[in-house]
Design an enzyme around this catalytic site. Structure first.
Site, PDB file in Angstrom:
ATOM      1  N   HIS A   1       0.821  -1.230   0.000  1.00 43.55           N
ATOM      2  CA  HIS A   1       0.000   0.000   0.000  1.00 43.55           C
ATOM      3  C   HIS A   1       0.849   1.272   0.000  1.00 43.55           C
ATOM      4  CE1 HIS A   1      -3.612  -2.296   0.462  1.00 43.55           C
ATOM      5  NE2 HIS A   1      -3.288  -2.774   1.646  1.00 43.55           N
TER       6      HIS A   1
ATOM      7  N   ASP B   1      -2.328 -10.711  -2.380  1.00 42.57           N
ATOM      8  CA  ASP B   1      -2.874 -10.239  -1.120  1.00 42.57           C
ATOM      9  C   ASP B   1      -4.373  -9.963  -1.328  1.00 42.57           C
ATOM     10  OD1 ASP B   1      -1.777  -8.660   1.618  1.00 42.57           O
ATOM     11  OD2 ASP B   1      -3.609  -7.781   0.776  1.00 42.57           O
TER      12      ASP B   1
ATOM     13  N   HIS C   1      -6.055  -7.508  -0.530  1.00 47.66           N
ATOM     14  CA  HIS C   1      -6.352  -6.101  -0.825  1.00 47.66           C
ATOM     15  C   HIS C   1      -5.527  -5.630  -2.023  1.00 47.66           C
ATOM     16  CE1 HIS C   1      -6.914  -6.747   3.558  1.00 47.66           C
ATOM     17  NE2 HIS C   1      -8.062  -6.172   3.289  1.00 47.66           N
TER      18      HIS C   1
ATOM     19  N   ASP D   1      -4.031 -13.035   3.410  1.00 47.83           N
ATOM     20  CA  ASP D   1      -5.253 -12.581   4.088  1.00 47.83           C
ATOM     21  C   ASP D   1      -6.508 -12.863   3.277  1.00 47.83           C
ATOM     22  OD1 ASP D   1      -4.300 -10.782   2.260  1.00 47.83           O
ATOM     23  OD2 ASP D   1      -4.493  -9.022   3.535  1.00 47.83           O
TER      24      ASP D   1
ATOM     25  N   TYR E   1      -3.365 -12.278   8.652  1.00 42.54           N
ATOM     26  CA  TYR E   1      -3.517 -11.819  10.038  1.00 42.54           C
ATOM     27  C   TYR E   1      -4.109 -12.860  10.982  1.00 42.54           C
ATOM     28  CZ  TYR E   1      -2.589  -7.686   7.353  1.00 42.54           C
ATOM     29  OH  TYR E   1      -2.008  -6.801   6.487  1.00 42.54           O
TER      30      TYR E   1
END
Lengths: 366, 366
Positions: B176, B212, B214, B302, B340
């Site tokens: 990010h 990932d 996201h 995740d 996570y």
């Protein structure tokens, strides 16, 4: 208020809906505090002004077109619906999410070269409009925001129709709100709405003078490219670490056709009456040079010595003197901005308005 | 780990400094939560990979030039000094300000037409670099950020020097983080640093595949205008209300010379293995078409069914299959991103790497 030696004749435009905004605090550096922009501010000011004899008048009801003349429809729509969207989003109030607070912000550092697009979810979208974590929205916020804008517009219309001065007891304040965004405890820009209402009433040249302790970045940005509305502000230097941090520097002089119609005078913390009044005097001189048929005064009294939100150390006598200087310029629509010391707030506002009244009387007497 | 039927031969690049970043939570919608990007994540992954037999190697020490090839010097300087500045600023830790959290953000809604200038005070300045309230900085953060970047670069250099695959156990994650800004629990972009290191080692065409859960908005933005680094990502649809909200849509295809070298495949929540693997397969097909001499895999796990941060419902077998598909493309530097769920995290990473190893073996065989 015999200390002022007369009765305050300036009408106070006021609506009780301005009390309905209860931001419930503000989030500063990740921690929620009680905040100082509380409904009691308006009550204290109203009590001081009515004790001084000022007549209280209601605002004319809401005219959406008046808002859209200075604000993006997307911002107005957002403010009108954000609380309902938040409630529908189901963010758990029992974990402290009883107010709208953004968490992600589409800065240049985030977007890089990509265009800004509107996120679907309200918890992502709010940071597109709200540029800080200090400016919370709750159940009655929109009603107060709208009422404050109505008060501002009505004060301007009173002035446009011949009243030498009118005062709008706006709450929440407005000068940090720009065309498309809100922050700094401000949502819609009441002063810009008033200035635009004066223009719409046929007044050719308007000057906004902003003596709130903080730079009115929203008002500046709305009129930055326009020659018909001068913006001048004295405020604590953002370069000394004060909000709004990114704006309010002396080099910001306007853009395009508006070049020269913007003047910031940032002051060091602890400046006090003499330097502050000197700056107010400089701004008044510029307004005379530029020419203005009416003035909008963004009256924040948070430059007060006892104010918790600024370090400018100005006295009530200083505000009275500033009011007198500005009153000599011509007709004035006064818009309440900040001021957070509940014990002195009412006296400071009254002092500024008595000064304004005296300045206008002196100018009329020639 | 007999379930995988073999020993994991992919070297794990790891430095204990990655444990020193203790963000101490994250602020979401105005409320500080414990957060899920915790040091224990790295410990769990390291345990799983060493149990699987993977060799652990140290990163080569810090080379500032490697960071500056993909990041603005101002961002690197900010990250290196922000904690010291914060401590010097005296923000009271006893009121919860024990970490760096921004409160005002120079969005377009705030700046309007004015240029961005760097604020003097750190509490105003941090929002120029950090675009959310989730990405806290504390005492050991910089050491971990730097170590993670070193691990990424070293993994890339191992691959550039002939190793078929190398895995960087980066913490904090990176995808990010953009050229000039950080957010989403990421500070420097480890995957971009790895891709650039491959380019610097003489590899002409690099593909970054990001699995990932996201969208890796930072990696996308860094390479958006470049034809030499393809970026492809499968992730939960930001249009369904997921971070990063503003970016990650299918229409983002790159810009200028990079047009066509960016591909996003957003998936609906609950997509599961079949749709997710179909998207991974589409990305691999694009990499084959575009041509790539080496791959950087942004391996967030995740998308796992048990993960608290996403709804994609992918199994460990899904990750193993994705690893196999990607392993068939050629040499791969793997960069740890999110993931996570501490109970399944290690198994998921191991599954992906075993899949990758098997895919490379199959491709080599034939």
């Amino acid at each position: 208020m015999t200390m002022h030696g007369s009765r305050l004749g300036i009408p106070v435009v006021w609506h009780e809906d301005c009390l309905r905004h209860q931001p419930g605090g503000e989030v500063w550096l990740g921690v929620r505090e009680d905040g100082t922009e509380v409904p009691e501010r308006a009550r204290v000011i109203l009590a001081a002004l009515t004790a001084a004899g000022a007549p209280v008048v209601p605002p004319r009801p809401h005219d959406p077109a008046a808002l859209l003349a200075v604000h993006d429809p997307a911002l107005v729509g957002h403010l009108a619906t954000v609380w309902a969207d938040w409630e529908a989003g189901g963010y758990p109030a029992d974990y402290g999410r009883d107010r709208v607070v953004p968490y992600v912000f589409p800065t240049a550092a985030m977007l890089a070269s990509l265009p800004l697009r509107t996120p679907a979810a309200i918890h992502g979208r709010v940071g597109m409009f709200c540029y800080d974590t200090m400016t919370l929205v709750g159940p009655g916020s929109w009603e107060a925001i709208r009422a404050a804008a109505d008060c501002a517009r009505t004060a301007a219309e009173l002035v446009a129709s011949g009243q030498p001065a009118a005062y709008a007891l706006c709450r929440p304040p407005g000068h940090h709100a720009g065309r498309s965004g809100y922050g700094g405890s401000c949502y819609l820009n009441n002063a810009a709405i008033a200035a635009q209402a004066l223009r719409a009433a046929g007044i050719d040249r308007v000057a906004v003078l902003d003596i709130d302790a903080h730079h009115g970045n929203g008002t500046q940005s709305i009129f930055y490219g326009r020659p018909d509305v001068f913006y001048g502000s004295v405020h604590v230097d953002p370069g000394a670490g004060w909000f709004p941090h990114y704006l309010g520097f002396a080099g910001e002089r306007g853009d395009g056709q508006g070049l020269g119609a913007n003047q910031n005078i940032p002051l060091a913390p602890g400046s006090g009456d003499e330097r502050w009044l000197d700056a107010v005097g400089q701004l008044c001189a510029q307004v005379r040079t530029a020419g203005a048929d009416a003035v909008v005064l963004s009256l924040g009294v948070d430059a007060a010595a006892a104010d918790p939100e600024s370090p400018l150390e100005v006295t009530a006598d200083g505000y009275r003197a500033a009011g007198a200087l500005i009153g000599e310029l011509g007709p004035v629509a006064v818009i309440q901005e900040g001021g957070y010391d509940l014990t002195s707030l009412g006296d400071y506002v009254a002092a500024a308005l008595f000064g304004l009244q005296a300045g206008q009387a002196a100018a009329a007497a020639g």
